[in-house]
Design an enzyme around this catalytic site. Sequence first.
Site, mmCIF file in Angstrom:
data_model
loop_
_atom_site.group_PDB
_atom_site.id
_atom_site.type_symbol
_atom_site.label_atom_id
_atom_site.label_comp_id
_atom_site.label_asym_id
_atom_site.label_seq_id
_atom_site.Cartn_x
_atom_site.Cartn_y
_atom_site.Cartn_z
ATOM 1 N NE ARG A 12 7.555 -5.266 -1.750
ATOM 2 C CZ ARG A 12 7.732 -4.368 -2.726
ATOM 3 N NH1 ARG A 12 8.898 -3.790 -2.898
ATOM 4 N NH2 ARG A 12 6.728 -4.052 -3.512
ATOM 5 C CG ASN B 286 -1.834 1.399 -14.555
ATOM 6 O OD1 ASN B 286 -2.479 2.428 -14.386
ATOM 7 N ND2 ASN B 286 -2.227 0.217 -14.101
HETATM 8 C C1 UD1 Z 1 -0.641 -2.444 -10.025
HETATM 9 C C2 UD1 Z 1 -1.093 -2.429 -11.497
HETATM 10 C C3 UD1 Z 1 0.061 -1.914 -12.354
HETATM 11 C C4 UD1 Z 1 0.505 -0.536 -11.883
HETATM 12 C C5 UD1 Z 1 0.840 -0.582 -10.413
HETATM 13 C C6 UD1 Z 1 1.078 0.827 -9.907
HETATM 14 C C7 UD1 Z 1 -2.689 -4.228 -11.744
HETATM 15 C C8 UD1 Z 1 -2.900 -5.602 -12.206
HETATM 16 N N1 UD1 Z 1 -1.453 -3.759 -11.872
HETATM 17 O O1 UD1 Z 1 0.392 -3.396 -9.937
HETATM 18 O O2 UD1 Z 1 -0.346 -1.843 -13.707
HETATM 19 O O3 UD1 Z 1 1.620 -0.101 -12.652
HETATM 20 O O4 UD1 Z 1 -0.232 -1.144 -9.639
HETATM 21 O O5 UD1 Z 1 1.548 0.790 -8.589
HETATM 22 O O6 UD1 Z 1 -3.620 -3.575 -11.325
HETATM 23 N N2 UD1 Z 1 -4.864 -4.688 -3.829
HETATM 24 C C9 UD1 Z 1 -6.040 -5.119 -3.258
HETATM 25 N N3 UD1 Z 1 -6.437 -6.403 -3.448
HETATM 26 C C10 UD1 Z 1 -5.738 -7.257 -4.213
HETATM 27 C C11 UD1 Z 1 -4.533 -6.807 -4.799
HETATM 28 C C12 UD1 Z 1 -4.126 -5.515 -4.601
HETATM 29 O O7 UD1 Z 1 -6.704 -4.356 -2.558
HETATM 30 O O8 UD1 Z 1 -6.169 -8.414 -4.356
HETATM 31 C C13 UD1 Z 1 -4.442 -3.302 -3.624
HETATM 32 C C14 UD1 Z 1 -3.122 -3.188 -2.884
HETATM 33 O O9 UD1 Z 1 -3.336 -3.025 -1.486
HETATM 34 C C15 UD1 Z 1 -2.513 -1.918 -3.481
HETATM 35 C C16 UD1 Z 1 -3.089 -1.890 -4.887
HETATM 36 O O10 UD1 Z 1 -4.226 -2.715 -4.881
HETATM 37 O O11 UD1 Z 1 -2.947 -0.774 -2.814
HETATM 38 C C17 UD1 Z 1 -2.105 -2.344 -5.946
HETATM 39 O O12 UD1 Z 1 -1.775 -3.691 -5.718
HETATM 40 P P1 UD1 Z 1 -0.344 -4.264 -6.061
HETATM 41 O O13 UD1 Z 1 -0.352 -5.716 -5.790
HETATM 42 O O14 UD1 Z 1 0.707 -3.456 -5.416
HETATM 43 O O15 UD1 Z 1 -0.316 -4.031 -7.647
HETATM 44 P P2 UD1 Z 1 0.955 -4.018 -8.564
HETATM 45 O O16 UD1 Z 1 1.346 -5.407 -8.832
HETATM 46 O O17 UD1 Z 1 1.975 -3.122 -8.003
#
Ligand code: UD1
Length: 447
Positions: free
Chosen positions: A18, A169
């Site tokens: 995004r 969270n």
């Molecule tokens: C996540 C949380 C949610 C919280 C939110 C806050 C989970 C399941 N959900 O959701 O409860 O309110 O963050 O912003 O944890 N990332 C990885 N590898 C992956 C997926 C994500 O490194 O496979 C990293 C992303 O780069 C990012 C972070 O983890 O920095 C959060 O990932 P994102 O997909 O944005 O999580 P949300 O769905 O927003």
Amino acid sequence: MTTRPRAAIILAAGQGTRMKSPLPKVLHPVGGRAMLDHAIDAAEGLGCERIVVVVGAHSPEVGAHVTRRLGAGAVAVQDPPLGTGHAVLAARKALHGFDGDVVVTYGDVPLLRANDIAPVFAGNGVTVIGFEACDPAAYGRLILEGETLAAIVEAKEASPDQLAVTACNSGVLAAPADLLFGLLDRVGNANAKGEYYLTDVVALARDAGHPTRAVFAGEDAVMGVNAQAELAAAEALFQKVRREDLLAAGVRMPAPETVYLSWDTEIGPGAVVEPYVMFGPGARIAGGARIRSFSHIEGAVVAAGAEVGPYARLRPGADLGPEVKVGNFVEVKNVAMARGAKANHLAYLGDGAVGEGSNIGAGTIFCNYDGFNKHRTEVGPGAFIGSNSALVAPVRIGAGAMTGSGSVITEDVPDGALALGRARQEVRPGWAERFMSAMRARKAAKG
Ligand code: UD1
Ligand code: CA
């Protein structure tokens, strides 16, 4: 209370699509520093003895960035990204042998500082940082039962009642390493996104009888960046906080909202920063200095009593001593100016030194570059450089020496000497008068 060893796992494997940018999301700057570096700073500020950054296979630049700062051992690759829980597991090998508390943070949450995170280490079960969301939208909801955090429910899995919860969270979660990895082994991906959710460890921990709780931080501090508009919003918040810090420390800024600071900008109490000043990284301004409007300053040191601008540019290595003056449309790069030296108008001083009390006339250029290499210009103390002098480096102007206006100086000038490097003036009496009347007559004859 004894502090147990701490480690941080910083998640940064998301695609960041995004942002619509060729630069990986976590390398976008806030306050002139990559968001990921802000996250690493926070982890270091917490005293984490091990820091692991989980990166995706899609952006090797991120891994390279981490390797430069922390070494290759700090990089864990998650390929493919299957969720936040899966991402934390990708860091397990890098934390082999670590026995202590682990905190999980995100590389795209640039405003969160060590002080905001520290309270998660107070317990011995699972602790998360929550916040009250103005618009809970897609955030995971904190299901609290009194002091106990019963579960985190992702928005996509939440019931209407759960969606109405505004306690959310932030994503930051801490637990002892063995507990965290043990719980993650039991997390599945049977959910709306088909991902391994880190948040599932809360309910698992609770069911196994471990303490689970939330500590709360301000919504601004936990803000995450997913798009350019959010990056700009994070920048605005960052600037606001830094300006307030400086005002509180006694810096005078009549229009702070027009002054842009870097993460490491240092300005001493009693310094004045006029409206519309931009600080890039590495600026150190002493108390009692004055930075006038529309100046651009980076990698530069300004001592007490010095005055810069309006419209000055200080580049890396500019080192202005006490009472130095650098005026409008003057650029200084890698030049030390000793006490009381002046370059008041329209000049380029690059690579060299200017001695105490010297005056650099308007239009002076330090010709530092021959197309291949950079050379130095040394101006001794008490020298006077005539306006529009070109000092062709390498060159040395002696103490108390002078150069005539418009000179091109290619050879060293001894102490106390005058150097002239320009054509001698010729005067032809009456010539202009004769020329003009002849031309006028010729034009009249034509019609
Ligand atoms: C996540 C949380 C949610 C919280 C939110 C806050 C989970 C399941 N959900 O959701 O409860 O309110 O963050 O912003 O944890 N990332 C990885 N590898 C992956 C997926 C994500 O490194 O496979 C990293 C992303 O780069 C990012 C972070 O983890 O920095 C959060 O990932 P994102 O997909 O944005 O999580 P949300 O769905 O927003
Ligand atoms: Ca997110």
